[in-house]
Enzyme design. Structure first.
Site, PDB file in Angstrom:
ATOM      1  N   GLU A  13     -34.210 -18.114  82.308  1.00 32.96           N
ATOM      2  CA  GLU A  13     -35.347 -17.221  82.091  1.00 32.96           C
ATOM      3  C   GLU A  13     -35.366 -16.069  83.105  1.00 32.96           C
ATOM      4  OE1 GLU A  13     -39.159 -19.153  80.751  1.00 32.96           O
ATOM      5  OE2 GLU A  13     -38.206 -20.909  81.627  1.00 32.96           O
ATOM      6  N   SER A 137     -39.627 -21.076  77.751  1.00 35.38           N
ATOM      7  CA  SER A 137     -39.442 -19.948  76.815  1.00 35.38           C
ATOM      8  C   SER A 137     -38.833 -20.362  75.487  1.00 35.38           C
ATOM      9  CB  SER A 137     -38.574 -18.853  77.458  1.00 35.38           C
ATOM     10  OG  SER A 137     -39.301 -18.176  78.461  1.00 35.38           O
ATOM     11  N   TYR A 208     -40.466 -12.489  72.978  1.00 32.93           N
ATOM     12  CA  TYR A 208     -40.137 -11.357  73.840  1.00 32.93           C
ATOM     13  C   TYR A 208     -39.612 -10.127  73.112  1.00 32.93           C
ATOM     14  CZ  TYR A 208     -40.694 -15.053  77.260  1.00 32.93           C
ATOM     15  OH  TYR A 208     -41.213 -16.088  78.009  1.00 32.93           O
ATOM     16  N   ARG A 247     -51.012 -22.038  81.223  1.00 34.33           N
ATOM     17  CA  ARG A 247     -51.180 -21.889  79.776  1.00 34.33           C
ATOM     18  C   ARG A 247     -50.825 -23.203  79.095  1.00 34.33           C
ATOM     19  NH1 ARG A 247     -47.035 -18.638  78.213  1.00 34.33           N
ATOM     20  NH2 ARG A 247     -46.367 -20.231  76.741  1.00 34.33           N
ATOM     21  N   ASP A 249     -50.019 -24.972  75.440  1.00 30.51           N
ATOM     22  CA  ASP A 249     -49.587 -24.674  74.070  1.00 30.51           C
ATOM     23  C   ASP A 249     -49.791 -25.892  73.176  1.00 30.51           C
ATOM     24  OD1 ASP A 249     -48.752 -22.263  75.100  1.00 30.51           O
ATOM     25  OD2 ASP A 249     -46.633 -22.835  75.206  1.00 30.51           O
ATOM     26  N   GLU A 261     -47.311 -28.563  75.421  1.00 26.71           N
ATOM     27  CA  GLU A 261     -46.813 -28.407  76.787  1.00 26.71           C
ATOM     28  C   GLU A 261     -47.769 -27.579  77.636  1.00 26.71           C
ATOM     29  OE1 GLU A 261     -43.564 -25.504  77.581  1.00 26.71           O
ATOM     30  OE2 GLU A 261     -43.399 -25.408  75.401  1.00 26.71           O
ATOM     31  N   ASN A 263     -47.557 -24.661  80.705  1.00 31.99           N
ATOM     32  CA  ASN A 263     -46.740 -23.701  81.448  1.00 31.99           C
ATOM     33  C   ASN A 263     -47.444 -23.382  82.760  1.00 31.99           C
ATOM     34  OD1 ASN A 263     -44.598 -22.632  79.305  1.00 31.99           O
ATOM     35  ND2 ASN A 263     -46.549 -22.939  78.276  1.00 31.99           N
ATOM     36  N   GLY A 267     -45.533 -16.370  81.555  1.00 30.53           N
ATOM     37  CA  GLY A 267     -45.081 -14.989  81.620  1.00 30.53           C
ATOM     38  C   GLY A 267     -46.205 -14.005  81.888  1.00 30.53           C
TER      39      GLY A 267
END
Length: 301
Positions: A13, A137, A208, A247, A249, A261, A263, A267
């Site tokens: 990443e 990612s 992205y 974050r 998800d 998950e 994070n 990002g």
């Protein structure tokens, strides 16, 4: 305040970390902070003692080393304050298998098994999801609908990661919930629903590449559904001991939110989810960075 901004790294990443870091750098500049940028490489351990000269490390290293508890352990040893979750929570959340085992009694999640070797067929049927235990990612994630696709996914991931998770596929709405920590406590930001236009799911390209995904912000949910999603996300975040910002998800399906998950270093690019949710809450990017900085001082020594 003197800030060390860590970005880049050696994980898969790296490119996203550089993009996040450059945006954070511009925000630090605009906010008037004194800062030094460190593009972290393999010789980081030799340079790490220099970080003791700083009041704070702002970590935007995504993926292995920066997000898996390794960096956090080094900074703890050096007694240097840093943004985000501590070493244990970072390690826990980066390893999805440990995360699932740790949180399975607290939140609803898809069924899962660990696979360490090449096998002929999915142990939980099709469709299923194959993904690495430790990666970010959506790198190395596959949705498989046949033995052929399943074996292809294992051949792709096992040589690189050594272990994968095979998980039940939930055909629902992909959602992400951003959380920030303030002096008043944890604040759950508006829920973001992600609808990739051409991809099967919100994968690396959809994340992205501009124009690849429709972002519904706030996600169109009934009040009770919104409450459920936010409550589940916050439950996962706090039970895992996460701090600062992050974050969560998951998939919303048939009135339930299935956890996927956490994070711990999400990002911070122009296309990233956390800044978008913050903006929907009336928080501009520079203010968000200031909140993240201040949150690091809410943790004990």
């Amino acid at each position: 305040m003197k800030i060390a901004l860590l970005m880049g790294g050696t994980s898969r990443e790296r490119e996203i970390s550089l993009r996040s870091g450059e945006r954070v750098r511009k925000a630090l500049e605009a906010l008037g902070y004194e800062y030094v940028v460190f593009d972290v490489s393999e010789d980081f351990l030799e340079k790490a003692p220099k970080l003791k000269e700083f009041d704070l490390v702002f970590n935007v290293l995504h993926g292995t080393f920066g997000e898996d508890g390794s960096l956090q352990s080094i900074l703890d040893f050096l007694r240097v304050r840093y943004t985000g979750s501590d070493a244990f929570s970072s390690m826990l959340c980066f390893d999805k298998l440990l995360t699932y085992r740790f949180l399975k009694d607290f939140v609803r999640m898809p069924n899962f098994v660990e696979v360490k070797e090449l096998i002929n067929s999915s142990p939980i049927g099709y469709p299923c999801v194959v993904k690495p235990r430790r990666e970010g990612s959506s790198i190395g994630v596959f949705i498989c609908e046949s033995d052929e696709e399943f074996q292809r996914a294992l051949k792709e991931d096992l040589p690189f990661y050594g272990s994968v998770i095979v998980q039940e596929y939930i055909p629902g709405r992909e959602m992400t919930v951003s959380i920030i920590e303030t002096e008043e406590g944890f604040r759950v930001l508006p829920i973001l629903e992600l609808r990739p236009k051409k991809r099967k799911f919100y994968d690396y390209v959809a994340k992205y590449t501009k124009g690849e995904t429709d972002f519904l912000l706030p996600a169109p949910l009934k009040p009770d559904e919104e409450h459920l999603v936010k409550e589940t996300a916050l439950k996962a975040f706090t039970e895992a001991g996460c701090r600062g910002f992050g974050r969560v998800d998951g998939i919303f399906h048939n009135g339930e939110f299935f956890f996927l998950e956490i994070n711990t270093v999400p990002g911070l690019t122009e296309l990233s989810d956390l800044p978008a949710s913050a903006k929907a809450a009336g928080i501009e990017f520079e203010e968000l960075i200031n909140i993240i900085i201040k949150s690091a001082f809410l943790k004990g020594e």
